[in-house]
Design an enzyme around this catalytic site. Structure first.
Site, PDB file in Angstrom:
ATOM      1  CD  GLU A 253       2.776  -8.326  -5.383  1.00  0.00           C
ATOM      2  OE1 GLU A 253       3.526  -9.093  -4.752  1.00  0.00           O
ATOM      3  OE2 GLU A 253       2.536  -7.165  -5.019  1.00  0.00           O
TER       4      GLU A 253
ATOM      5  CG  HIS B 279       5.860  -5.783  -4.463  1.00  0.00           C
ATOM      6  ND1 HIS B 279       4.576  -5.582  -4.014  1.00  0.00           N
ATOM      7  CD2 HIS B 279       6.569  -4.715  -4.057  1.00  0.00           C
ATOM      8  CE1 HIS B 279       4.514  -4.434  -3.367  1.00  0.00           C
ATOM      9  NE2 HIS B 279       5.708  -3.879  -3.377  1.00  0.00           N
TER      10      HIS B 279
ATOM     11  CE  LYS C 185     -12.160  -8.567 -21.355  1.00  0.00           C
ATOM     12  NZ  LYS C 185     -13.418  -7.794 -21.368  1.00  0.00           N
TER      13      LYS C 185
ATOM     14  CB  CYS D 235       5.273  -4.337   0.258  1.00  0.00           C
ATOM     15  SG  CYS D 235       6.103  -2.768  -0.014  1.00  0.00           S
ATOM     16  CE1 TYR D 236       1.322   1.138   5.499  1.00  0.00           C
ATOM     17  CE2 TYR D 236      -0.531  -0.346   5.129  1.00  0.00           C
ATOM     18  CZ  TYR D 236       0.022   0.753   5.777  1.00  0.00           C
ATOM     19  OH  TYR D 236      -0.719   1.452   6.684  1.00  0.00           O
TER      20      TYR D 236
ATOM     21  N   GLY E 139       0.839  -1.198   0.000  1.00  0.00           N
ATOM     22  CA  GLY E 139       0.000   0.000   0.000  1.00  0.00           C
ATOM     23  C   GLY E 139       0.867   1.238   0.000  1.00  0.00           C
TER      24      GLY E 139
ATOM     25  CG  ASP F   1     -16.465  -8.935 -20.463  1.00  0.00           C
ATOM     26  OD1 ASP F   1     -15.580  -9.805 -20.546  1.00  0.00           O
ATOM     27  OD2 ASP F   1     -16.245  -7.765 -20.127  1.00  0.00           O
ATOM     28  CB  SER F   2     -22.210  -9.519 -23.818  1.00  0.00           C
ATOM     29  OG  SER F   2     -21.746  -9.328 -25.122  1.00  0.00           O
TER      30      SER F   2
ATOM     31  CB  SER G  65     -21.969  -5.860 -26.985  1.00  0.00           C
ATOM     32  OG  SER G  65     -20.843  -6.548 -26.467  1.00  0.00           O
ATOM     33  N   GLY G  66     -21.361  -8.587 -28.846  1.00  0.00           N
ATOM     34  CA  GLY G  66     -20.313  -9.137 -29.705  1.00  0.00           C
ATOM     35  C   GLY G  66     -18.965  -9.096 -28.998  1.00  0.00           C
ATOM     36  N   GLY G  67     -18.911  -8.448 -27.839  1.00  0.00           N
ATOM     37  CA  GLY G  67     -17.667  -8.401 -27.059  1.00  0.00           C
ATOM     38  C   GLY G  67     -17.472  -9.685 -26.265  1.00  0.00           C
TER      39      GLY G  67
END
Ligand code: XMP
Length: 517
Positions: A172, A170, A371, A83-84, A56, A229-230, A225-227
């Site tokens: 990650e 870190h 995603k 870290c923090y 953080g 996610d949908s 929508s063609g994207g």
């Protein structure tokens, strides 16, 4: 979805918090970002298998610095403090944190004196990514140091009796080459996870959840929508409730070439879904006639979309649910996440959102997914690759890429240029390497040579915009191969009548935005 194993990440506001969550999930353990004020009781109720304290931006000794309840260290749930987070943990348990004389940013050599716990299976020396100005200068008796760097004498610690570990660096980020091993050590050796977060099990539990929620008779409407996610939402729901899913696709006349055909071929043709296509091209274009202000364009498109969608949806019997492609970063950014702060930057991008007064209950099967997980699920459900990997496309479509007035002729010109760009990028293997790539039609006439004279008439400028980005909040322009640029420019100028000049946008966000409007 009720994942059995959960790693709770208490988010102190690090820019890497979402990355920690993704790293854990990549290793097949479900993780959730939570506010640092989450109580020990809540963590117990959640059944957390492990707790990660994120980094953080604050100073652990500063006024009002975020902290957590010291009771979480007594739960006997393993803790990895980064870290923090490590500074908070050490301070809460009797150590001290001070400003370091030498700050450490970037790659640093780490000497591991005790390769145990989260540092097991690591060599005596390795490089790690640091980003800190404060250090843990003293630790309580119950702690012992595990590793050092040239400027950080306590670079990793463990509690002598409890499963509590801290690392100043870190693990990650990819700049810590053995960071993945450290995370796996924590998940599997320290927390004893089984690793049940797998695409197949996520699909199975999501399908079961949707069935339980929707019941045996109700229908669900899904705005396609063609994207990505949908499309994944539609594929998941179709698996869950088959014919009781009705998809609506609105052709607003602002789409790229062949968009409608692709959606029809995939969802109706391949999956056999019920798909309603609303051809609203004329309606949108006449509402946009004469409009040049980008926000006004967005407003009009948003308004028309709701009207058209509503008209399509009202005829569908027994439809009480509306499926939406909300994903986990949207949930976090819209203020329901750990910090509770809504992100303002995205608030102007709400075109396509449907208002609550439509009266549907929402089904959001991707709400907990990142995603990359959505894409994996899409692939597993058999969506075509070019749909799963497509770049995001803005709700107002080409209207915000035809800078100035949106007319059928200007849209046509942009579509042709855009198609050439995407064709060439795909053929050269660049499409998947960039976050977004598109053409913009700029409303200035640029001089051209026509016969023997200079002419401005009917000559347009096309700008190519290619960006790299992981979250679309910041972005860099792509250092694309020049030969490829030459091919694209050549083809656009030769094949698209009305274009005599092509330029490449080399600005980053911020201060520029990704779109031009
Ligand atoms: P900017 O231009 O703000 O874009 O840097 C960031 C991301 O958002 C997309 N974008 C939009 N998406 N409606 C949308 O659904 C909009 O009005 C809109 N404007 C920008 C843009 O394509 C990029 O991915």
């Amino acid at each position: 979805m009720k994942p059995r194993e959960t790693i709770a990440i208490l988010d102190f506001g690090s820019q890497y918090s979402q990355l920690i969550a993704r790293r854990v999930r990549e290793n097949h353990v479900y993780s959730e970002l939570l506010t640092p004020t989450t109580t020990p009781d809540q963590l117990r109720t959640l059944g957390a298998k492990g707790i990660i304290l994120s980094g953080g931006p604050a100073s652990a000794y500063g006024d009002g610095a975020p902290t957590c309840d010291a009771g979480i260290f007594e739960l006997d749930i393993p803790v990895l403090a980064i870290c923090y987070g490590m500074q908070v943990a050490c301070k809460l348990l009797g150590g001290s944190v001070t400003a370091s004389k030498t700050r450490e940013y970037g790659r640093v050599r780490l000497r591991i004196e005790r390769p145990e716990g989260v540092l097991a299976h690591l060599p005596a020396e390795t490089s790690v990514w640091m980003s800190h100005g404060d250090i843990v200068s003293e630790i309580a008796e119950e702690f012992e140091p595990l590793a050092v760097t040239a400027n950080c004498p306590i670079a990793a610690v463990r509690h002598r009796e409890r499963p509590v570990f801290g690392v100043q660096f870190h693990p990650e980020v990819t700049h810590t080459p053995l960071g993945g091993q450290i995370i796996r050590n924590f998940l599997y050796d320290v927390c004893g996870c089984a690793g049940n977060w797998r695409v197949e099990s996520v699909i199975k539990s999501t399908v079961a959840d949707v069935r339980a929620r929707v019941g045996e008779r109700q229908r669900v409407i899904c705005g396609l929508s063609g994207g990505v996610d949908s499309s994944v939402v539609a594929a998941l729901l179709h698996r869950a409730i088959g014919d009781r899913l009705v998809c609506i696709f609105v052709n607003n006349g602002l789409l790229r070439n062949n968009e409608q055909e692709l959606v029809e071929a995939t969802f109706h043709g391949h999956f056999g879904m019920r798909l309603r296509v609303a051809d609203a091209r004329e309606r949108f274009l006449s509402a946009l006639a004469g409009v040049t202000d980008p926000q006004e364009k967005r407003r009009i498109i948003g308004h028309e979309f709701i009207q058209v969608f509503k008209a399509e949806a009202t005829g569908i019997e027994d439809a009480h649910f509306l499926a939406q492609g909300t994903i986990y970063p949207d949930v976090i950014e819209s203020g329901h996440g750990p910090t509770g702060h809504a992100a303002v930057i995205k608030s102007h991008h709400n075109v396509g959102a449907l208002p609550a007064e439509l009266g549907f209950e929402l089904v959001e099967p991707l709400r907990l997914l990142f995603k990359d997980e959505v894409r994996q699920i899409g692939e597993a459900l058999g969506l075509p690759e070019d749909m799963v990997w497509r770049h995001p496309f803005p709700g107002p479509g080409l209207a915000v890429r035809v800078s100035g007035e949106v007319t059928p002729a200007r849209l046509e010109l942009l579509r042709s240029a855009d198609e050439i760009l995407l064709e060439e990028l795909t053929a050269a293997g660049w499409y998947r390497k960039v976050a977004q790539a598109f053409a913009v039609l700029v409303p200035i006439a640029s001089v051209g040579v026509m016969g023997d004279g200079r002419s401005y008439e009917g000559q347009n400028l096309i700008v190519l915009r290619l960006v790299e980005s992981s979250d679309f909040m910041t972005a860099d322009w792509v250092h694309i191969d020049h030969e490829l640029l030459a091919t694209v420019s050549n083809r656009i100028i030769n094949e698209v009548a009305g274009v005599n000049r092509v330029a490449y946008d080399i600005s980053s966000k911020p201060p520029s935005t990704i779109e031009w409007e």
